[in-house]
Design a protein around this motif. Sequence first.
Motif, PDB file in Angstrom:
ATOM      1  N   ALA A 182      30.666  50.629  46.097  1.00 25.40           N
ATOM      2  CA  ALA A 182      31.731  50.796  47.310  1.00 25.40           C
ATOM      3  C   ALA A 182      33.022  51.155  46.835  1.00 25.40           C
ATOM      4  CB  ALA A 182      31.789  49.420  47.860  1.00 25.40           C
ATOM      5  N   LEU A 183      33.587  50.675  45.710  1.00 23.53           N
ATOM      6  CA  LEU A 183      34.900  50.902  45.037  1.00 23.53           C
ATOM      7  C   LEU A 183      35.074  52.331  44.463  1.00 23.53           C
ATOM      8  CD1 LEU A 183      37.763  49.960  44.059  1.00 23.53           C
ATOM      9  CD2 LEU A 183      36.633  48.645  42.385  1.00 23.53           C
ATOM     10  N   LEU A 184      33.866  52.916  44.088  1.00 23.15           N
ATOM     11  CA  LEU A 184      33.791  54.023  43.273  1.00 23.15           C
ATOM     12  C   LEU A 184      33.737  55.196  44.592  1.00 23.15           C
ATOM     13  CD1 LEU A 184      30.799  53.839  40.652  1.00 23.15           C
ATOM     14  CD2 LEU A 184      33.140  54.678  40.390  1.00 23.15           C
ATOM     15  N   ALA A 232      40.583  46.654  44.732  1.00 23.00           N
ATOM     16  CA  ALA A 232      39.581  46.106  43.556  1.00 23.00           C
ATOM     17  C   ALA A 232      39.206  44.881  43.543  1.00 23.00           C
ATOM     18  CB  ALA A 232      39.969  46.757  42.088  1.00 23.00           C
ATOM     19  N   PHE A 233      40.103  43.928  44.239  1.00 27.52           N
ATOM     20  CA  PHE A 233      39.574  42.415  44.458  1.00 27.52           C
ATOM     21  C   PHE A 233      38.404  42.187  45.447  1.00 27.52           C
ATOM     22  CE2 PHE A 233      44.224  42.053  42.983  1.00 27.52           C
ATOM     23  CZ  PHE A 233      43.898  42.015  41.560  1.00 27.52           C
ATOM     24  N   HIS A 234      38.503  43.360  46.324  1.00 29.33           N
ATOM     25  CA  HIS A 234      37.640  43.073  47.648  1.00 29.33           C
ATOM     26  C   HIS A 234      36.517  44.119  47.405  1.00 29.33           C
ATOM     27  CE1 HIS A 234      36.864  41.532  51.592  1.00 29.33           C
ATOM     28  NE2 HIS A 234      36.591  42.701  51.926  1.00 29.33           N
ATOM     29  N   PHE A 262      43.211  47.373  37.655  1.00 24.03           N
ATOM     30  CA  PHE A 262      41.779  46.867  37.663  1.00 24.03           C
ATOM     31  C   PHE A 262      40.721  47.756  37.834  1.00 24.03           C
ATOM     32  CE2 PHE A 262      44.629  43.190  38.223  1.00 24.03           C
ATOM     33  CZ  PHE A 262      44.436  42.512  37.013  1.00 24.03           C
ATOM     34  N   ILE A 263      40.898  48.794  38.647  1.00 24.95           N
ATOM     35  CA  ILE A 263      40.038  49.866  38.886  1.00 24.95           C
ATOM     36  C   ILE A 263      39.426  50.464  37.512  1.00 24.95           C
ATOM     37  CG2 ILE A 263      39.728  52.056  40.043  1.00 24.95           C
ATOM     38  CD1 ILE A 263      41.597  51.249  42.191  1.00 24.95           C
ATOM     39  N   PHE A 264      40.330  50.731  36.814  1.00 24.44           N
ATOM     40  CA  PHE A 264      40.002  51.814  35.759  1.00 24.44           C
ATOM     41  C   PHE A 264      39.655  50.784  34.371  1.00 24.44           C
ATOM     42  CE2 PHE A 264      43.469  53.219  38.480  1.00 24.44           C
ATOM     43  CZ  PHE A 264      42.712  54.451  38.794  1.00 24.44           C
ATOM     44  N   SER A 265      40.002  49.420  34.384  1.00 26.06           N
ATOM     45  CA  SER A 265      39.288  48.501  33.590  1.00 26.06           C
ATOM     46  C   SER A 265      37.754  48.305  33.845  1.00 26.06           C
ATOM     47  CB  SER A 265      40.080  47.448  33.145  1.00 26.06           C
ATOM     48  OG  SER A 265      40.374  46.960  34.447  1.00 26.06           O
ATOM     49  N   GLU A 266      37.697  47.824  35.140  1.00 19.39           N
ATOM     50  CA  GLU A 266      36.263  47.259  35.636  1.00 19.39           C
ATOM     51  C   GLU A 266      35.294  48.642  35.803  1.00 19.39           C
ATOM     52  OE1 GLU A 266      35.700  44.305  35.909  1.00 19.39           O
ATOM     53  OE2 GLU A 266      37.542  44.129  34.812  1.00 19.39           O
ATOM     54  N   LEU A 267      35.931  49.671  36.275  1.00 21.24           N
ATOM     55  CA  LEU A 267      34.930  50.820  36.295  1.00 21.24           C
ATOM     56  C   LEU A 267      34.907  51.909  35.305  1.00 21.24           C
ATOM     57  CD1 LEU A 267      35.629  51.743  40.149  1.00 21.24           C
ATOM     58  CD2 LEU A 267      33.685  50.105  39.232  1.00 21.24           C
ATOM     59  N   PHE A 268      35.485  51.468  34.373  1.00 18.78           N
ATOM     60  CA  PHE A 268      35.943  52.532  33.059  1.00 18.78           C
ATOM     61  C   PHE A 268      34.581  53.309  32.757  1.00 18.78           C
ATOM     62  CE2 PHE A 268      35.906  54.214  28.848  1.00 18.78           C
ATOM     63  CZ  PHE A 268      37.287  54.523  28.741  1.00 18.78           C
ATOM     64  N   ALA A 269      33.411  52.810  32.527  1.00 21.02           N
ATOM     65  CA  ALA A 269      32.175  53.667  32.210  1.00 21.02           C
ATOM     66  C   ALA A 269      31.698  54.484  33.386  1.00 21.02           C
ATOM     67  CB  ALA A 269      31.317  52.564  31.517  1.00 21.02           C
ATOM     68  N   LEU A 313      41.559  38.094  48.697  1.00 23.88           N
ATOM     69  CA  LEU A 313      40.463  37.651  47.650  1.00 23.88           C
ATOM     70  C   LEU A 313      39.919  36.340  48.203  1.00 23.88           C
ATOM     71  CD1 LEU A 313      38.422  38.541  45.756  1.00 23.88           C
ATOM     72  CD2 LEU A 313      39.835  37.347  43.975  1.00 23.88           C
ATOM     73  N   THR A 314      41.050  35.232  48.265  1.00 22.29           N
ATOM     74  CA  THR A 314      40.543  33.891  48.535  1.00 22.29           C
ATOM     75  C   THR A 314      40.361  33.389  49.858  1.00 22.29           C
ATOM     76  OG1 THR A 314      42.765  33.253  47.961  1.00 22.29           O
ATOM     77  CG2 THR A 314      41.421  32.987  46.434  1.00 22.29           C
TER      78      THR A 314
END
Length: 266
Positions: free
Chosen positions: A41-43, A34-36, A63-70, A9-10
Amino acid sequence: MRVRALPSLTDRRSQLLITFVINDRVAIDAGALAFHLQGEALLAVQDIVLTHVHLDHIASLPFIFSELFADIRMPVRIHATADDIERLRRHIFNDVIWPDFTRLRNAHGELLTFVPFTWREPFEVAGLRLTAIPVTHTVETAGFIVADQQGVCVAFTSDTGVTDEFWAALNALPRLDAVFVDVAFDNAHEAIANVSCHLSPRLLVGELAKLRRTAQVLAVNLKPLCRERVQEEIQALNLPAVQVAALDVDYTWSATSPPAEALGGG
Ligand SMILES: [Zn+2]
């Protein structure tokens, strides 16, 4: 086939976290995924193939599932060995470290599905044929051979030290365009490479001697502290087909790609 090694990421030159994205659709490992990548693009990455469950290879997975949950419309398929699936259930998606997203649902239904693969048995993912070959690491780890419908074939060692079956499997392929190889440590840190089951440029030369064919060789998984030295030592090998992989750059091979330059003794 298009393959991109994601940076961390950094530091965009560093591969502290490991992910390769194939054809924008399939990820090999999810350390940086999921950081990048975000949003669509992630979906678009609907299949994630895990080589092993070391943290640098799975760090972004929860984090994929928390960030893209909906937003997840089709369950994301996570391909791993049955043992690694059990480890992910027990140690990550356990309602303690992270919610058990295998049980949660959004408006579209399930969020993720675990799909076990079997060693050495090819399986199809998004028009690609993948075969898992055991490599030599501190934990159970799969190297992968990935072939597309045009016959293009690219291999990934994942994390490995000195190993044999993987190279023998590559020698038996009808075609091999490229191989992404772990070269984590420079030669001065070869003792650490041996203990942690990784390669150095010197050890790489021994491994490439087992590869009885020409293919592009792209060094990856360089530890950030060793990156410059590994680059210098790989350049000093003076083998035109062997390079350090650029990060966040698409490498593309097609049925008409010319063969890699001779490895010079491989
Ligand atoms: Zn590892």
